[in-house]
Scaffold this active site. Structure first.
Site, mmCIF file in Angstrom:
data_model
loop_
_atom_site.group_PDB
_atom_site.id
_atom_site.type_symbol
_atom_site.label_atom_id
_atom_site.label_comp_id
_atom_site.label_asym_id
_atom_site.label_seq_id
_atom_site.Cartn_x
_atom_site.Cartn_y
_atom_site.Cartn_z
ATOM 1 N N GLU A 1 52.402 -5.408 -0.874
ATOM 2 C CA GLU A 1 51.613 -4.177 -0.714
ATOM 3 C C GLU A 1 52.552 -3.011 -0.434
ATOM 4 O O GLU A 1 53.557 -3.165 0.268
ATOM 5 C CB GLU A 1 50.642 -4.246 0.488
ATOM 6 C CG GLU A 1 49.442 -5.115 0.301
ATOM 7 C CD GLU A 1 48.523 -5.106 1.524
ATOM 8 O OE1 GLU A 1 48.424 -4.066 2.224
ATOM 9 O OE2 GLU A 1 47.900 -6.160 1.772
ATOM 10 N N GLU B 1 49.356 -10.574 6.550
ATOM 11 C CA GLU B 1 49.661 -9.805 7.766
ATOM 12 C C GLU B 1 49.216 -10.503 9.054
ATOM 13 O O GLU B 1 48.420 -9.940 9.835
ATOM 14 C CB GLU B 1 49.051 -8.400 7.682
ATOM 15 C CG GLU B 1 49.626 -7.575 6.550
ATOM 16 C CD GLU B 1 49.264 -6.088 6.622
ATOM 17 O OE1 GLU B 1 48.400 -5.709 7.418
ATOM 18 O OE2 GLU B 1 49.893 -5.306 5.872
HETATM 19 C C1 NOJ Z 1 47.377 -3.752 4.828
HETATM 20 C C2 NOJ Z 1 46.213 -4.681 4.677
HETATM 21 O O1 NOJ Z 1 46.637 -5.923 4.201
HETATM 22 C C3 NOJ Z 1 45.129 -4.110 3.773
HETATM 23 O O2 NOJ Z 1 43.996 -4.903 3.906
HETATM 24 C C4 NOJ Z 1 44.876 -2.655 4.131
HETATM 25 O O3 NOJ Z 1 43.806 -2.133 3.454
HETATM 26 C C5 NOJ Z 1 46.145 -1.860 3.891
HETATM 27 N N1 NOJ Z 1 47.137 -2.350 4.802
HETATM 28 C C6 NOJ Z 1 46.021 -0.356 4.094
HETATM 29 O O4 NOJ Z 1 45.638 -0.057 5.393
#
Ligand code: NOJ
Length: 442
Positions: free
Chosen positions: A338, A163
């Site tokens: 994710e 990200e």
């Molecule tokens: C994206 C992130 O990569 C991760 O670290 C985070 O915990 C999740 N979103 C949920 O917020």
């Protein structure tokens, strides 16, 4: 009642994703440990502390849980500050420890996907300017090289940077992440260096391991105009281009376009083997001429969408289809690196899960080359500036006792992973409210 089964392709990866700082515990040499120690940054003054206690050994029991419930892959990250605690020091014990964990994953039948940068920076790197410094890409490349040398026998699926868009927006435009700046020039410099760092790491990995698959994980936020107004349309397009599209586009064109700025980064050309998509939710955006401090944008979730307990995520499954459609234009394999929801009650998660996976199945049927899905997350973990207030785990965590709490979502995900499919019977049992949407009778 309609009886049908939605199958996924053979060899599909089913896993969960975690990140070092969020699960390991005991990380005290990176920018987040300092950020947490400074008052006012983390909700309720929470600290990552022992997190899920993985570093001291609880990775074993959690990965047992993953394997016993049908998963065949796991995405984790390597903490740079452990491997290189000081500019001139590499910690072989830390590398050995990660080797043991990755070996443990393979022994459990979990294909490893390894992330090199997941939000945290070593303090020495951060103190000399972090990703704003010109030397950042070369420094990151050295770390990537160490990692690929150390793990090449066991890993060939790599995520360079997690990200980068959130790292830039939250740290350099939004103040939620360290260093808490609000500075568009710095944001642009960091974005540019993250792309250069990604490209350098990509090439370093390829030098050592030709048959590797290397990409980055994008936070894709579905952004739609709130009304038919041309202002709202223009705003949505601008936000989509800056937030969702700019990084991957640079890897295709060699030119970064971000906000109103532009930079040539020729070495980035062709440095991605797959698209990694993190998808959570959708925003509607509206042009707001008086909202100066919000950069003239008002954001809201789609009216009527179900919200997670803290109102952080709206359940908008077709946004995942949109993300996969967007990713498919690059003609590369796609991983959902994710997807998940904060829901300590586990009231909404089973629904969120089956409805999002249904969209993945649809995308597969549109012949989008989706190769795997990693749910965020295996067990509740430290949620950055939101501390422990948000619970994303299939398993819950009691932070005081380290006890794991089995949620119903564990079982629905296990059935999907084991059968490599979503069946009408499963949805009827675990998420009956979603049934008619997923299995319409005509
Ligand atoms: C994206 C992130 O990569 C991760 O670290 C985070 O915990 C999740 N979103 C949920 O917020």
């Amino acid at each position: 009642m309609v009886q049908a089964t939605y199958h996924f392709p053979d060899g599909f990866l089913w896993g969960t994703a975690t990140a070092a700082h969020q699960v390991e515990g005991g990380n005290d040499n990176n920018n987040w440990s300092r950020w947490e120690a400074e008052p006012g940054h983390i909700l309720n003054g929470d600290r990552s502390g022992s997190a899920c206690d993985w570093w001291r050994g609880r990775w074993k029991e959690d990965l047992d849980r993953a394997a016993e419930t049908g998963q065949n892959a796991h995405r984790l990250s390597i903490e740079w500050s452990r491997v290189q605690p000081a500019p001139d020091r590499w910690d072989e014990d830390a590398l050995d420890h990660y080797r043991e964990i990755i070996r443990g994953m393979r022994a459990r039948g979990l294909t490893p996907m390894v992330t090199l940068h997941h939000f945290t920076d070593p303090l020495w790197f951060y103190d000399q300017g972090g990703w704003e410094q010109e030397a950042a890409p070369a420094l990151f490349e050295q770390f990537a090289l160490r990692a690929v040398e150390a793990f090449k026998e066991m890993v060939n699926l790599w995520v360079t940077v997690n990200e980068p868009n959130v790292y830039v927006f939250s740290g350099y435009m939004g103040k939620d992440f360290p260093p808490g700046k609000s500075d568009t020039n710095a944001a642009f410099a960091v974005m540019r260096n993250l792309i250069r760092g990604h490209a350098a790491a990509y090439r370093a990995i390829k030098r050592v391991q030709k048959n590797s698959s290397v990409g980055f994980a994008l936070n894709y936020r579905s952004i739609k105009p709130a009304s038919a107004s041309p202002f709202d349309h223009a705003l949505a397009k601008f936000a989509h281009n800056s937030f969702n599209d700019s990084f991957a586009r640079t890897l295709q064109t060699g030119v970064l376009r971000f906000s109103a700025k532009r930079a040539a980064i020729p070495e980035a050309l062709g440095t991605q083997d797959y698209l990694g998509v993190n998808y959570y939710t959708r925003d509607l955006v509206r042009f707001a001429p008086l909202a100066r401090k919000d950069m003239f944008v008002k954001r809201a979730f789609p009216p009527g969408a179900e919200l997670s307990p803290n109102g952080f995520i709206a359940n908008v499954p077709d946004g995942l289809f949109e993300a996969l459609h967007w990713a498919s234009q690059y003609n590369l394999p796609i991983y959902i690196t994710e997807n998940g929801i904060e829901d300590s009650t586990d009231e909404l998660r089973p629904r969120y899960l089956v409805e999002h996976l249904h969209q993945v199945w649809r995308a597969v049927n549109f012949t989008y080359p989706v190769r795997g899905y990693f749910h965020w997350s295996l067990v509740d973990n430290f949620e950055w500036e939101r501390g422990w207030s948000q619970r994303f785990g299939l398993w819950g965590l009691d932070v005081q006792t380290q006890a794991r709490i089995r949620r119903r979502s564990v079982d629905v995900y296990a059935e999907i992973c084991r059968q490599n499919a979503i069946s009408a019977e499963m949805v009827q049992r675990y998420a009956p409210e979603s049934f008619d949407r997923l299995f319409p009778d005509r």
